[in-house]
Scaffold this motif. Structure first.
Motif, mmCIF file in Angstrom:
data_model
loop_
_atom_site.group_PDB
_atom_site.id
_atom_site.type_symbol
_atom_site.label_atom_id
_atom_site.label_comp_id
_atom_site.label_asym_id
_atom_site.label_seq_id
_atom_site.Cartn_x
_atom_site.Cartn_y
_atom_site.Cartn_z
ATOM 1 N N ILE A 281 1.831 -0.253 8.171
ATOM 2 C CA ILE A 281 0.449 -0.228 7.686
ATOM 3 C C ILE A 281 0.434 0.499 6.347
ATOM 4 O O ILE A 281 0.989 1.596 6.225
ATOM 5 C CB ILE A 281 -0.506 0.492 8.655
ATOM 6 N N GLU A 282 -0.165 -0.126 5.343
ATOM 7 C CA GLU A 282 -0.393 0.547 4.073
ATOM 8 C C GLU A 282 -1.868 0.924 4.002
ATOM 9 O O GLU A 282 -2.746 0.066 4.092
ATOM 10 C CB GLU A 282 -0.017 -0.338 2.887
ATOM 11 N N LEU A 283 -2.141 2.214 3.859
ATOM 12 C CA LEU A 283 -3.500 2.744 3.794
ATOM 13 C C LEU A 283 -3.933 2.919 2.342
ATOM 14 O O LEU A 283 -3.100 3.048 1.451
ATOM 15 C CB LEU A 283 -3.575 4.091 4.512
ATOM 16 N N PRO A 284 -5.233 2.973 2.105
ATOM 17 C CA PRO A 284 -5.697 3.243 0.736
ATOM 18 C C PRO A 284 -5.257 4.625 0.248
ATOM 19 O O PRO A 284 -4.904 5.507 1.047
ATOM 20 C CB PRO A 284 -7.222 3.166 0.861
ATOM 21 N N PHE A 285 -5.283 4.786 -1.047
ATOM 22 C CA PHE A 285 -4.932 6.056 -1.687
ATOM 23 C C PHE A 285 -5.787 7.192 -1.121
ATOM 24 O O PHE A 285 -7.006 7.108 -1.062
ATOM 25 C CB PHE A 285 -5.167 5.938 -3.191
ATOM 26 N N GLY A 286 -5.131 8.246 -0.648
ATOM 27 C CA GLY A 286 -5.835 9.420 -0.152
ATOM 28 C C GLY A 286 -6.450 9.279 1.219
ATOM 29 O O GLY A 286 -7.082 10.218 1.709
ATOM 30 N N ALA A 287 -6.288 8.115 1.875
ATOM 31 C CA ALA A 287 -6.926 7.883 3.174
ATOM 32 C C ALA A 287 -6.042 8.384 4.317
ATOM 33 O O ALA A 287 -4.809 8.412 4.221
ATOM 34 C CB ALA A 287 -7.223 6.402 3.360
ATOM 35 N N THR A 288 -6.689 8.756 5.410
ATOM 36 C CA THR A 288 -6.005 9.176 6.625
ATOM 37 C C THR A 288 -6.493 8.313 7.781
ATOM 38 O O THR A 288 -7.703 8.101 7.933
ATOM 39 C CB THR A 288 -6.285 10.658 6.939
ATOM 40 N N LEU A 289 -5.563 7.811 8.577
ATOM 41 C CA LEU A 289 -5.907 6.924 9.682
ATOM 42 C C LEU A 289 -5.991 7.692 10.995
ATOM 43 O O LEU A 289 -5.118 8.504 11.309
ATOM 44 C CB LEU A 289 -4.847 5.817 9.809
ATOM 45 N N GLU A 290 -7.044 7.423 11.758
ATOM 46 C CA GLU A 290 -7.166 7.888 13.136
ATOM 47 C C GLU A 290 -7.286 6.656 14.024
ATOM 48 O O GLU A 290 -8.011 5.716 13.691
ATOM 49 C CB GLU A 290 -8.408 8.774 13.311
#
Length: 361
Positions: A281-290
């Motif tokens: 998974i590639e997340l947006p810049f500065g984002a954190t996934l829960e």
């Protein structure tokens, strides 16, 4: 110390305190991750469809439900897996005349059929396998569809999970703005040869990944993709990875689901019990996934989703959503190590061939 200083120092402290409060009120508040759901299930089932002609009733059909098994898992169960759903169903050949329904299904005991299958959702890994057979009273597989047999068998093994995701607003992306995550899914398995390789292996497999959410304006959004293959697919090499951008809204809970199944006809074998899963998974810049699976204690982000990374820039094409272009384009990551090795080896061979051609007169 002068009187003026004594009089105005408390006022200076008050103004300083008010300024600090104003700065705090203007700064975005960090969003706490909400309680996120997770559930999974695994199932094996099958049936036999039979057509018949009756001098009294005319043409008709009916369906026999075979053996089935169902397992599930959910947040709070304390389990890491659904457990393996396992079912075997057999209609054996035998003497006719003992049961009218048996005679219709088996052409008076001339043909036997059945299936066996297993399915499991182990954490977020989906495992499915199923095989079937249609045989005569000698035990030999029967190819095709005999004209004197009015029945056909179908069986499935399926596993799935559904969970909620949450990505809080960032300094660059306020609550309510849209973004995307770049997800890769890998389907891994094969179609084992039947006991008689000359008989057609009628089997298939499919994996689907999708996201859904309702935004703050009440609009419903869905984005999904799939990987499909079959025993007759000449391009199937045993594994395939597909990348897709999935839409979400910052500060809004969204659902992610995965569904995998293998299916067979009268003679078939499909073994996808290795691993069908999200591999990155590639997340947006500065984002954190829960995620719900993470909150359920099924593992870390890396254990659950493979390589979890952030885009290098705020406006990265992989994690920005373009409504006018079906999500917009993206740049898949570099090939996996095995693929890279093959690519390098292939380039080396091409280089040697080019050098040899230059040396030849």
């Amino acid at each position: 110390m002068s009187k003026d200083v004594l009089v105005y120092r408390p006022l200076a402290h008050a103004l300083s305190w008010l300024g600090a409060c104003s700065a705090l009120s203007l700064a975005p508040m960090a969003q706490a991750a909400p309680n996120l759901d997770y559930n999974a299930n695994a199932q094996v089932y099958g049936w036999v469809n039979t057509n018949f002609t009756s001098p009294v009733l005319g043409d008709g059909s009916f369906s026999l439900n075979g053996k089935s098994d169902y397992k599930n898992n959910w947040k709070g169960s304390g389990n890491l897996s659904t457990g393996v759903a396992d079912a075997t169903y057999t209609i054996a050949t035998g003497p006719g005349g003992l049961d009218p329904v048996y005679d219709i299904v088996t052409s008076a005991g001339k043909y036997g059929m059945g299936y066996t299958g297993q399915a499991e959702a182990a954490g977020l890994s989906l495992h499915t396998k199923v095989s079937s057979h249609l045989e005569d009273n000698t035990g030999a597989l029967v190819p095709g569809n005999p004209v004197d047999l009015r029945s056909n068998l179908t069986a499935y093994a399926q596993a799935s999970w559904n969970q909620q995701f949450f990505i809080a607003a960032t300094a660059a992306r306020p609550t309510g703005s849209y973004g995307a995550i770049l997800v890769s899914a890998k389907l891994d398995g094969n179609f084992p040869a039947l006991s008689d390789p000359s008989v057609y292996n009628n089997a298939w497999a499919n994996m689907q990944i999708g996201s859904t959410f309702t935004d703050t304006a009440g609009v419903n959004y869905t984005s999904n993709f799939e990987i499909s293959t079959s025993s007759s697919d000449p391009n199937w090499t045993g594994a395939k990875t597909v990348y897709k951008k999935l839409l979400f809204q910052y500060g809004t809970v969204f659902n992610l689901n995965a569904y995998q199944y293998t299916g067979v006809g009268s003679n078939g074998s499909a073994d996808f019990f290795n691993t069908g899963r999200i591999s990155s998974i590639e997340l947006p810049f500065g984002a954190t996934l829960e995620s719900g699976a993470q909150q359920a204690g099924l593992g870390s982000l890396a254990a659950l989703y493979g390589a979890v990374t952030n885009s290098a820039t705020v406006d990265d094409i992989n994690t920005n959503w373009d409504f006018g272009n079906n999500g917009g384009g993206f740049n898949p990551p570099v090939p996996e190590p095995a693929s890279s090795a093959l690519l390098i080896a292939g380039l080396g061979v091409l280089g040697l061939l080019a050098k040899r051609q230059r040396r030849e007169p």
